[in-house]
Design an enzyme around this catalytic site. Structure first.
Site, mmCIF file in Angstrom:
data_model
loop_
_atom_site.group_PDB
_atom_site.id
_atom_site.type_symbol
_atom_site.label_atom_id
_atom_site.label_comp_id
_atom_site.label_asym_id
_atom_site.label_seq_id
_atom_site.Cartn_x
_atom_site.Cartn_y
_atom_site.Cartn_z
ATOM 1 C CE LYS A 4 1.877 -17.879 -2.407
ATOM 2 N NZ LYS A 4 0.935 -18.890 -2.483
ATOM 3 C CE1 TYR B 195 -3.608 -2.737 0.737
ATOM 4 C CE2 TYR B 195 -4.818 -0.505 1.212
ATOM 5 C CZ TYR B 195 -4.871 -1.947 0.963
ATOM 6 O OH TYR B 195 -5.838 -2.535 0.877
ATOM 7 C CG ASP C 14 -13.967 -6.555 2.095
ATOM 8 O OD1 ASP C 14 -13.612 -6.158 3.399
ATOM 9 O OD2 ASP C 14 -14.489 -6.287 1.018
ATOM 10 C CG ASP D 13 -2.193 -20.354 -1.028
ATOM 11 O OD1 ASP D 13 -1.545 -20.484 0.191
ATOM 12 O OD2 ASP D 13 -1.256 -20.926 -1.975
ATOM 13 C CG ASP E 33 -8.190 -4.548 1.780
ATOM 14 O OD1 ASP E 33 -9.127 -3.975 2.294
ATOM 15 O OD2 ASP E 33 -8.079 -4.415 0.519
HETATM 16 C C1 IPM Z 1 -10.420 -1.116 4.093
HETATM 17 C C2 IPM Z 1 -10.460 -0.344 2.875
HETATM 18 C C3 IPM Z 1 -9.349 0.329 2.598
HETATM 19 C C4 IPM Z 1 -8.430 -0.353 2.617
HETATM 20 C C5 IPM Z 1 -9.446 1.200 1.366
HETATM 21 C C6 IPM Z 1 -10.819 2.188 1.331
HETATM 22 C C7 IPM Z 1 -8.215 2.228 0.977
HETATM 23 O O1 IPM Z 1 -10.887 -1.510 1.705
HETATM 24 O O2 IPM Z 1 -10.121 -0.206 5.272
HETATM 25 O O3 IPM Z 1 -10.311 -2.330 4.407
HETATM 26 O O4 IPM Z 1 -7.896 -0.996 1.584
HETATM 27 O O5 IPM Z 1 -7.351 -0.390 3.254
HETATM 28 MG MG MG Z 2 -10.975 -3.391 2.634
#
Ligand code: IPM
Ligand code: MG
Length: 356
Positions: A186, A141, A247, A219, A243
């Site tokens: 990884k 990042y 999710d 993975d 990240d």
């Molecule tokens: C998160 C979001 C952010 C990230 C984006 C909006 C930059 O996806 O907080 O998980 O990737 O960190």
């Molecule tokens: Mg995110």
């Protein structure tokens, strides 16, 4: 106590869920006699429109002065064309970096009433209670980026010091839980991961011999998160893996809208936000799930203000509201009328014993 809280409503559904989170925070203030001084500051897409910058200097200054920052969500199609010069997301990355918020805590637990909401089978998700500790200010990042017409590059770098400090945060928390730490990397491919694994081993052996350490390739971790999620206690990983995996993990409890997060650094100041995005498709309809934002208030009370009892009260109030069937469309029970964002906020406030 008296505390200064910077509030960033942001874009899309950000303002709607933040309003409910703020009402809950103020209710806690009333009930427990704390004075929370709120200042709302522009950030993200809204700030690009106003000032041409997602993180204006005054917003950054207000965040630095605050004891904690409560954020809704940022971003949206208006600011994300491939040609966009400035993006809301870059403001968020800068804010995290400027404030040194390198440790991102993302707890995931499954409410018994919502076992059936996940796309996974109820017996797989039942009883899940895990915590992701995501490194937040390093890795790909923040590495050097370059781009021309035919080629693009993003550099992934980690220092031993960056790895040490995040492993320590995760291991300290693991000590208060089931004393198990899963480190995800990884290392069969990436040098940064090989360093990650080495440093992690060293820190754990020297400082946390009482916490059981396991390594897993990312993975395989992505698969095991869906296969045996109950076995995970605390998982620590680098920025981008964290990240993606968080999710994925949100689907264990059925909706991204339920999950809070805390971003912490060396001091007490932290940034608290639901992990969901700005959901422009449902913005303005009053149907967004505010529980992730409200649970972020609980994390704020616990980590930045050291108000553990108040934090627990907010968590229990959300637990109760969901148990009582106050469920927004994303987590609604089949055949029941879904709750509005406001109704969900009201239910939490009622459960806290406040009038709202
Ligand atoms: C998160 C979001 C952010 C990230 C984006 C909006 C930059 O996806 O907080 O998980 O990737 O960190
Ligand atoms: Mg995110």
């Amino acid at each position: 106590m008296r505390a200064a809280i910077a509030v960033i409503a942001g874009d899309g559904i950000g303002p709607e869920v933040t309003v409910e989170a703020v009402r809950v925070l103020l209710t806690v203030g009333q009930r427990y006699r704390h004075e929370f001084v709120l200042s709302e500051v522009p950030f993200g897409g809204v700030a690009i429109d106003l000032h041409g910058d997602p993180l204006p200097a005054e917003t950054l200054a207000a965040c630095r002065e605050a004891d904690a920052i409560l954020l809704g969500a940022i971003g949206g199609p208006k600011w994300s064309s491939p040609q966009a010069r400035v993006r809301p997301e870059s403001g968020l990355l800068r804010l995290r970096k400027e404030l040194g918020l390198y440790a991102n805590l993302r707890p995931v637990s499954v409410h018994p009433a919502l076992r059936g909401v996940s796309t996974l089978r109820p017996e797989v998700v039942e009883g899940v209670d895990l915590l992701f500790v995501r490194e937040l200010t390093g890795g790909i990042y923040f590495g050097a980026k370059s781009r021309d017409a035919a080629r693009a590059s993003d550099l992934c770098e980690y220092s031993a010091a960056e790895i040490e400090r995040i492993v320590r945060v995760a291991a300290r928390i693991a000590r208060t839980r089931r004393r198990r730490l899963l480190s995800i990397d990884k290392s069969n491919v990436l040098e940064t991961s090989r360093l990650w694994r080495e440093v992690c081993e060293r820190v754990m052996r020297a400082e946390f011999p009482d916490v059981q350490l396991e390594h897993m390739l990312v993975d395989s971790a992505a698969m095991n998160l869906l296969r045996r999620p109950r076995e995970i206690d605390v998982a620590v990983t680098e920025n981008m893996f964290g990240d993606i995996l968080t999710d994925e993990a949100s689907m264990l409890c059925g909706s991204l809208g339920l999950l809070p997060s805390a971003s912490l650094g060396e001091g007490k100041r932290g940034l608290y936000e639901p992990i969901h995005g700005s959901a422009p498709d449902i913005a303005g309809q009053g149907i967004a799930n505010p529980y992730g934002a409200i649970l972020s208030v609980a994390l704020l009370l616990r980590h930045s203000l050291q108000l553990a009892a108040e934090a627990r009260a907010v968590e229990l109030a959300v637990h109760r509201a969901i148990g009582d069937g106050v469920r927004t469309p994303d987590i609604a029970a089949p055949g029941h009328r879904p709750a509005t964002t406001r109704a969900a906020g009201d239910a939490v406030i009622a459960a806290l014993g406040g009038a709202g």
